[in-house]
Design a protein around this motif. Structure first.
Motif: not given
Length: 172
Positions: A56-59, A62-64, A91, A93, A120, A161
């Protein structure tokens, strides 16, 4: 005049004997054929795993990364398709799913076909599907075979993602 009762003579008994012999032969011929060709409707069981690595990419932050290892037992009947699906969440999402069918033929070969999905959105229960990938493979009798499917968020251009799903099946 006296009524005569019909006589059963050698001709009639020979006819009955002649009719009885071919049916006995037909039964004798049919039985070995039935034994040589077992019923196509035999139950089977296949074991394996579904391994999911979901990102799960996070802006910000940190990414999950979430890992799910799901032991599976699939059952069915030879000659009829059996359907299965599994999922993993990450994450808050993302949800990854794998849907597939197994068809086992009379010789024990498995044909596996399906599709992996990535959802997502604002929750892990979202219906917003953003990526999918088809797959197909086979598993001969007495072997183990795996297929890895990579699926990512194509609709929103966020390839980080993603899910890497490996389906492993053991065909005894």
């Amino acid at each position: 005049m006296e009524a005569k009762t019909p006589r059963r003579g050698p001709r009639l008994s020979r006819l009955r004997h002649a009719l009885a012999v071919p049916s006995a032969i037909a039964v004798a011929v049919a039985l070995p054929g039935a034994v040589a060709h077992p019923s196509a409707r035999q139950p089977w069981t296949v074991t394996g795993t579904v391994n999911m690595r979901i990102s799960d990419y996070e802006t910000f932050g940190s990414n999950q990364i979430c890992n799910h290892l799901i032991p599976i037992t699939n059952t069915g009947t030879t000659g009829a398709a059996s359907y299965y699906w599994y999922f993993g969440k990450c994450g808050g999402e993302i949800r990854a799913e794998i849907h597939y069918e197994i068809l086992r033929n009379a010789l024990g070969h498995l044909s596996v076909a399906g599709r992996a999905y990535l959802y997502e959105g604002t929750s892990e229960d979202t219906t917003d599907m953003d990526g999918q990938r088809p797959f197909r493979y086979s598993v001969p009798p007495g072997s183990t075979n795996s297929r890895t499917i990579n699926v990512w968020n194509e609709d929103e251009g966020q390839s980080d993602d993603s899910a890497r799903i490996t389906l492993t099946l053991n065909n005894p």
